[in-house]
Design a protein around this motif. Sequence first.
Motif, short mmCIF file in Angstrom:
data_model
loop_
_atom_site.label_atom_id
_atom_site.label_comp_id
_atom_site.label_asym_id
_atom_site.label_seq_id
_atom_site.Cartn_x
_atom_site.Cartn_y
_atom_site.Cartn_z
N LEU A 1 0.25 -29.21 -32.00
CA LEU A 1 -1.09 -30.07 -32.82
C LEU A 1 -0.72 -30.96 -33.99
N PRO A 2 0.36 -30.62 -34.58
CA PRO A 2 0.62 -31.55 -35.63
C PRO A 2 1.18 -32.79 -35.19
N LEU A 3 1.78 -32.98 -33.82
CA LEU A 3 2.33 -34.14 -33.45
C LEU A 3 1.26 -35.22 -33.12
N PHE A 4 -0.09 -34.62 -32.63
CA PHE A 4 -1.13 -35.44 -32.50
C PHE A 4 -1.74 -35.98 -33.69
N ARG A 5 -1.78 -35.26 -34.80
CA ARG A 5 -2.38 -35.45 -36.02
C ARG A 5 -1.72 -36.98 -36.56
N ASP A 6 -0.13 -36.95 -36.20
CA ASP A 6 0.46 -37.96 -36.66
C ASP A 6 0.74 -39.30 -35.72
N VAL A 7 0.24 -39.14 -34.57
CA VAL A 7 0.53 -39.96 -33.50
C VAL A 7 0.03 -41.46 -33.91
N GLY A 8 -1.12 -41.90 -34.50
CA GLY A 8 -1.91 -42.72 -34.77
C GLY A 8 -1.45 -43.33 -36.30
N SER A 9 -0.80 -42.65 -37.17
CA SER A 9 -0.62 -42.90 -38.66
C SER A 9 0.48 -43.47 -38.85
N ALA A 10 1.78 -43.59 -38.05
CA ALA A 10 3.04 -44.07 -38.57
C ALA A 10 3.06 -45.50 -38.11
N ASP A 11 4.00 -46.27 -38.77
CA ASP A 11 4.18 -47.72 -38.59
C ASP A 11 3.06 -48.39 -38.05
N GLY A 12 2.03 -48.74 -38.74
CA GLY A 12 1.08 -49.52 -38.36
C GLY A 12 1.36 -50.59 -37.52
N GLY A 13 0.69 -50.68 -36.28
CA GLY A 13 1.13 -51.82 -35.05
C GLY A 13 2.37 -51.87 -34.26
N SER A 14 3.38 -50.67 -34.51
CA SER A 14 4.44 -50.58 -33.95
C SER A 14 4.16 -49.93 -32.53
N ARG A 15 5.13 -50.34 -31.41
CA ARG A 15 4.72 -49.85 -29.95
C ARG A 15 5.39 -48.36 -30.15
N LYS A 16 4.54 -47.49 -29.36
CA LYS A 16 4.91 -46.26 -29.47
C LYS A 16 4.47 -45.41 -28.04
N VAL A 17 5.35 -44.67 -27.90
CA VAL A 17 5.05 -43.80 -26.41
C VAL A 17 4.63 -42.47 -26.96
N PHE A 18 3.75 -41.73 -26.52
CA PHE A 18 3.42 -40.48 -26.97
C PHE A 18 3.62 -39.46 -25.66
N VAL A 19 4.42 -38.53 -25.60
CA VAL A 19 4.70 -37.78 -24.27
C VAL A 19 4.10 -36.41 -24.40
N ILE A 20 3.28 -35.99 -23.59
CA ILE A 20 2.68 -34.87 -23.43
C ILE A 20 3.04 -34.27 -22.13
N ASP A 21 3.84 -33.07 -22.12
CA ASP A 21 4.44 -32.47 -20.81
C ASP A 21 4.15 -31.01 -21.06
N GLU A 22 3.03 -30.52 -20.74
CA GLU A 22 2.11 -31.07 -19.58
C GLU A 22 0.85 -30.66 -20.14
N ILE A 23 -0.14 -31.41 -19.34
CA ILE A 23 -1.52 -30.99 -19.55
C ILE A 23 -1.88 -30.07 -18.36
N GLY A 24 -1.57 -28.61 -18.68
CA GLY A 24 -1.46 -27.76 -17.65
C GLY A 24 -2.35 -26.34 -18.04
N LYS A 25 -2.33 -25.45 -17.19
CA LYS A 25 -3.09 -24.02 -17.26
C LYS A 25 -2.84 -23.50 -19.02
N MET A 26 -1.69 -23.48 -18.99
CA MET A 26 -1.21 -22.66 -20.27
C MET A 26 -1.60 -23.44 -21.64
N GLU A 27 -1.35 -24.64 -21.40
CA GLU A 27 -1.92 -25.54 -22.77
C GLU A 27 -3.48 -25.66 -22.70
#
Length: 170
Positions: free
Chosen positions: A69-95
């Motif tokens: 969860l902390p990764l999601f809180r930080d995803v939009g906050s850093a380096d305004g405007g820089s290109r970023k890829v956010f990896v979510i492995d996976e969106i599955g039953k456990m998660e």
Amino acid sequence: MSSGVGVEGFYTEEVREGSRRVGFDVVTVTGERGQLSRIRDLAGSSHGRREHTVGQYVVDLPSFENVALPLFRDVGSADGGSRKVFVIDEIGKMELFSQPFIRAVRHTLDSSSCTVLGTMPIPKGKPLGLVEEVRSRRDVKIFTVSKENRNTILQDILSTVQTCLQPSTF
């Protein structure tokens, strides 16, 4: 990535004892690790918490949420405007036992602060709400990985991610 693109997020990794798979860990792209699940006889007591299981695996929701969860809180906050890829492995039953995770995935997909590279299971049995929701989005491109294409599909995925990272011309 050597292209100057920031990469954040997490992936799941099998945990093995010898030849036996005993569970899964959640691992951030920077190497932080937490337990996602263990087979029942290794999971220990749930200390009165409701136990979430998938097959023989007991999901450790607090551990998963503490790492992911902390990764999601930080995803939009850093380096305004820089290109970023956010990896979510996976969106599955456990998660998907985690309501905060579901909200975070929806919020991240709805924001334009990053390109999301995610994985989700192929539908079988009862549909998973968030998986079907993501699958039906018009701004999502689905690649189905199979035994036949798994060694050749990477270039198609990378090309699509690179296209998504291009500054828009509007």
